[in-house]
Design a protein around this motif. Structure first.
Motif, PDB file in Angstrom:
ATOM      1  N   ALA A  23       0.806  -1.195   0.000  1.00 10.10           N
ATOM      2  CA  ALA A  23       0.000   0.000   0.000  1.00 10.10           C
ATOM      3  C   ALA A  23       0.858   1.273   0.000  1.00 10.10           C
ATOM      4  O   ALA A  23       1.926   1.299  -0.583  1.00 10.10           O
ATOM      5  N   ARG A  24       0.380   2.274   0.710  1.00 17.50           N
ATOM      6  CA  ARG A  24       1.048   3.559   0.645  1.00 17.50           C
ATOM      7  C   ARG A  24       2.529   3.501   1.089  1.00 17.50           C
ATOM      8  O   ARG A  24       3.391   4.080   0.430  1.00 17.50           O
ATOM      9  N   THR A  40       4.615   2.298  -1.783  1.00 16.61           N
ATOM     10  CA  THR A  40       4.749   3.295  -2.845  1.00 16.61           C
ATOM     11  C   THR A  40       5.781   4.351  -2.455  1.00 16.61           C
ATOM     12  O   THR A  40       6.628   4.739  -3.253  1.00 16.61           O
ATOM     13  N   LYS A  66       9.531   5.168  -4.254  1.00 15.59           N
ATOM     14  CA  LYS A  66       9.933   6.521  -4.673  1.00 15.59           C
ATOM     15  C   LYS A  66      11.281   6.901  -4.066  1.00 15.59           C
ATOM     16  O   LYS A  66      12.137   7.469  -4.740  1.00 15.59           O
ATOM     17  N   GLN A  87      14.034   4.764  -5.798  1.00 17.91           N
ATOM     18  CA  GLN A  87      14.302   5.119  -7.194  1.00 17.91           C
ATOM     19  C   GLN A  87      15.187   6.369  -7.293  1.00 17.91           C
ATOM     20  O   GLN A  87      15.812   6.596  -8.321  1.00 17.91           O
ATOM     21  N   ILE A  94       8.010  -1.990  -7.224  1.00 21.90           N
ATOM     22  CA  ILE A  94       6.906  -2.327  -6.302  1.00 21.90           C
ATOM     23  C   ILE A  94       6.765  -3.836  -6.183  1.00 21.90           C
ATOM     24  O   ILE A  94       6.561  -4.363  -5.097  1.00 21.90           O
ATOM     25  N   LEU A  95       6.875  -4.525  -7.333  1.00 24.41           N
ATOM     26  CA  LEU A  95       6.740  -5.979  -7.275  1.00 24.41           C
ATOM     27  C   LEU A  95       7.795  -6.579  -6.350  1.00 24.41           C
ATOM     28  O   LEU A  95       7.533  -7.504  -5.595  1.00 24.41           O
ATOM     29  N   LEU A 144       6.643  -6.073  -2.776  1.00 27.43           N
ATOM     30  CA  LEU A 144       5.496  -6.916  -2.423  1.00 27.43           C
ATOM     31  C   LEU A 144       5.912  -8.365  -2.224  1.00 27.43           C
ATOM     32  O   LEU A 144       5.361  -9.087  -1.390  1.00 27.43           O
ATOM     33  N   THR A 145       6.904  -8.784  -3.002  1.00 31.44           N
ATOM     34  CA  THR A 145       7.410 -10.148  -2.928  1.00 31.44           C
ATOM     35  C   THR A 145       7.911 -10.511  -1.525  1.00 31.44           C
ATOM     36  O   THR A 145       7.865 -11.653  -1.111  1.00 31.44           O
ATOM     37  N   ARG A 158      -8.746   3.495  -1.642  1.00 32.33           N
ATOM     38  CA  ARG A 158      -7.350   3.088  -1.588  1.00 32.33           C
ATOM     39  C   ARG A 158      -6.600   3.627  -2.809  1.00 32.33           C
ATOM     40  O   ARG A 158      -5.507   4.163  -2.706  1.00 32.33           O
ATOM     41  N   TYR A 202      -3.053   6.101  -3.331  1.00 31.55           N
ATOM     42  CA  TYR A 202      -1.854   5.720  -4.097  1.00 31.55           C
ATOM     43  C   TYR A 202      -2.325   4.735  -5.151  1.00 31.55           C
ATOM     44  O   TYR A 202      -3.362   4.098  -5.000  1.00 31.55           O
ATOM     45  N   ALA A 258      -1.026   0.168  -9.384  1.00 36.25           N
ATOM     46  CA  ALA A 258      -0.297  -0.335 -10.552  1.00 36.25           C
ATOM     47  C   ALA A 258       1.085  -0.787 -10.080  1.00 36.25           C
ATOM     48  O   ALA A 258       1.713  -0.132  -9.252  1.00 36.25           O
ATOM     49  N   VAL A 259       1.545  -1.923 -10.591  1.00 37.71           N
ATOM     50  CA  VAL A 259       2.828  -2.456 -10.128  1.00 37.71           C
ATOM     51  C   VAL A 259       3.882  -2.452 -11.235  1.00 37.71           C
ATOM     52  O   VAL A 259       4.963  -2.993 -11.069  1.00 37.71           O
ATOM     53  N   ILE A 284      -3.027  -4.192  -9.373  1.00 37.02           N
ATOM     54  CA  ILE A 284      -3.635  -5.124  -8.414  1.00 37.02           C
ATOM     55  C   ILE A 284      -4.463  -4.338  -7.399  1.00 37.02           C
ATOM     56  O   ILE A 284      -4.064  -4.159  -6.248  1.00 37.02           O
ATOM     57  N   HIS A 289      -7.170  -3.599  -4.594  1.00 36.39           N
ATOM     58  CA  HIS A 289      -7.646  -4.499  -3.554  1.00 36.39           C
ATOM     59  C   HIS A 289      -8.411  -3.755  -2.485  1.00 36.39           C
ATOM     60  O   HIS A 289      -8.190  -2.580  -2.257  1.00 36.39           O
ATOM     61  N   LEU A 295       3.349   4.523 -11.329  1.00 35.66           N
ATOM     62  CA  LEU A 295       4.620   5.211 -11.097  1.00 35.66           C
ATOM     63  C   LEU A 295       5.414   5.306 -12.396  1.00 35.66           C
ATOM     64  O   LEU A 295       6.084   6.292 -12.657  1.00 35.66           O
ATOM     65  N   LEU A 347      -0.720 -10.910  -2.256  1.00 35.90           N
ATOM     66  CA  LEU A 347       0.050  -9.947  -3.047  1.00 35.90           C
ATOM     67  C   LEU A 347       1.458 -10.477  -3.315  1.00 35.90           C
ATOM     68  O   LEU A 347       1.987 -10.350  -4.422  1.00 35.90           O
ATOM     69  N   SER A 374       2.954 -11.366  -6.905  1.00 39.57           N
ATOM     70  CA  SER A 374       4.087 -10.527  -7.324  1.00 39.57           C
ATOM     71  C   SER A 374       5.283 -11.368  -7.757  1.00 39.57           C
ATOM     72  O   SER A 374       5.964 -11.048  -8.726  1.00 39.57           O
ATOM     73  N   LEU A 391       4.561 -12.435 -11.173  1.00 41.62           N
ATOM     74  CA  LEU A 391       4.467 -11.338 -12.146  1.00 41.62           C
ATOM     75  C   LEU A 391       5.833 -10.753 -12.508  1.00 41.62           C
ATOM     76  O   LEU A 391       5.974 -10.075 -13.519  1.00 41.62           O
TER      77      LEU A 391
END
Lengths: 83, 146
Positions: free
Chosen positions: A15-16, A19, A23, A26, A46-47, A50-51, B47, B51, B54-55, B61, B63, B87, B113, B117, B120
Motif C-alpha cells: 500500500a502507501r 509506494t 519513490k 528510485q 513495487i513488485l 510486495l514479494t 485506496r 496511491y 499499478a505495479v 492489483i 484491492h 509510477l 500480493l 508478485s 508477475l
C-alpha cells in the motif's frame, strides 16, 4: 553498508508505505538490496517489495553499495523509524 | 481456489480505473463473494485515491479489505489500455482484483500480493497471461500460483 530495520507499518509493507519506499529507492543511485529470510529483492520496484511479504515487526536487512550509500541509508533509516 | 471462471472477464469493456473496478467487483458480487457491491467498490477506490495499485509492466492489483467481502477472492480482467496513475506512467491492460474480509488478519492480503508478485516478475508468466484466450487458460496459469 548494511543495516537491519523492523517494519513499523500496521498493514505491513504494501500500500502507501510501499509506494513511498519505491519513490525513495528510485532516487538512490547506489545498488540497494532488501533481504528477508532467504529472499533478496530490488526495492526500486513495487513488485520486488510486495514479494517480501513483510509484516509489521518483520526484520529487513538493507544493503546499499555505491556513491550515495551514506545519504541513502539515512533516508531509509528515516523511512523505517518515522513516527 | 480463490479464482474461478465467474470472476474473470477476458475483454472487460472499460475506459477508466473506476469502470474496471466496478466491472470486476460486479462479477465478485454475482458470484457471492461480496454482499455489498458499492461498499466494496468504495473501499477499493478510496485506496486507489491514496496511491496507485499499478505495479509496473502494464499490471494493476487493486484491492479492498472490508466487511462487504464475505469470502476471499481473486478476480482478473483484460482491458484495453487504461490509465492507472502508475509510477512508471504506463497504461494497464491486465488487472487482478483482490478482496479480503475485514475480519481476516492483515497477513492473508499480504500473502496473496506476495505470491502474485513473485510470478508477475517473470516475463514468461506475463506473456502467458497476455496470450491466454480463454478463462480456462487463465485458471490453468493461475493454478500454479496459489
Amino acid at each position: 553498508m548494511v543495516k537491519t530495520f523492523t517494519v513499523p507499518f500496521e498493514e505491513g509493507l504494501h500500500a502507501r508505505p510501499a509506494t513511498e519506499l519505491v519513490k525513495i529507492c528510485q532516487n538512490i543511485q547506489s545498488d540497494v538490496v532488501f533481504k528477508k529470510n532467504d529472499m533478496n529483492v530490488n526495492p526500486k520496484s513495487i513488485l520486488g517489495i510486495l514479494t517480501l511479504e513483510a509484516k509489521k515487526g518483520d526484520q529487513i536487512t538493507v544493503e546499499i553499495q555505491g556513491a550515495d550509500e551514506k545519504e541513502a541509508m539515512k533516508k531509509l533509516e528515516d523511512y523505517f523509524t518515522a513516527k | 481456489m480463490l479464482i474461478n471462471e465467474a470472476l474473470i472477464d477476458m475483454a472487460l469493456d472499460a475506459d477508466t480505473k473506476e469502470e474496471v473496478v466496478r466491472g470486476l467487483a460486479t462479477l465478485a458480487y454475482k458470484d457471492g463473494k461480496i454482499n455489498d457491491c458499492e461498499k466494496y467498490i468504495e473501499a477499493v477506490l478510496n485506496r486507489e485515491a491514496e496511491y496507485s495499485t499499478a505495479v509496473g509492466f502494464g499490471i494493476a492489483i487493486p484491492h479492498g479489505k472490508t466487511e462487504a467481502v464475505t469470502e476471499p477472492f481473486l478476480g482478473f480482467g483484460k482491458v484495453k489500455e487504461v490509465d492507472w496513475n502508475a509510477l512508471d506512467t504506463k497504461p494497464v491492460d491486465l488487472v487482478f482484483i483482490i478482496g479480503v474480509p475485514k475480519k481476516d488478519s492483515g497477513s492473508l492480503h499480504l500473502k496473496l500480493l506476495a505470491k502474485l508478485s513473485r510470478k508477475l516478475m517473470n516475463e514468461t508468466f506475463r506473456d502467458e497471461l497476455r496470450k491466454a484466450e480463454t478463462k480456462k487458460d487463465i485458471i490453468a496459469i493461475l493454478e500454479t500460483v496459489f
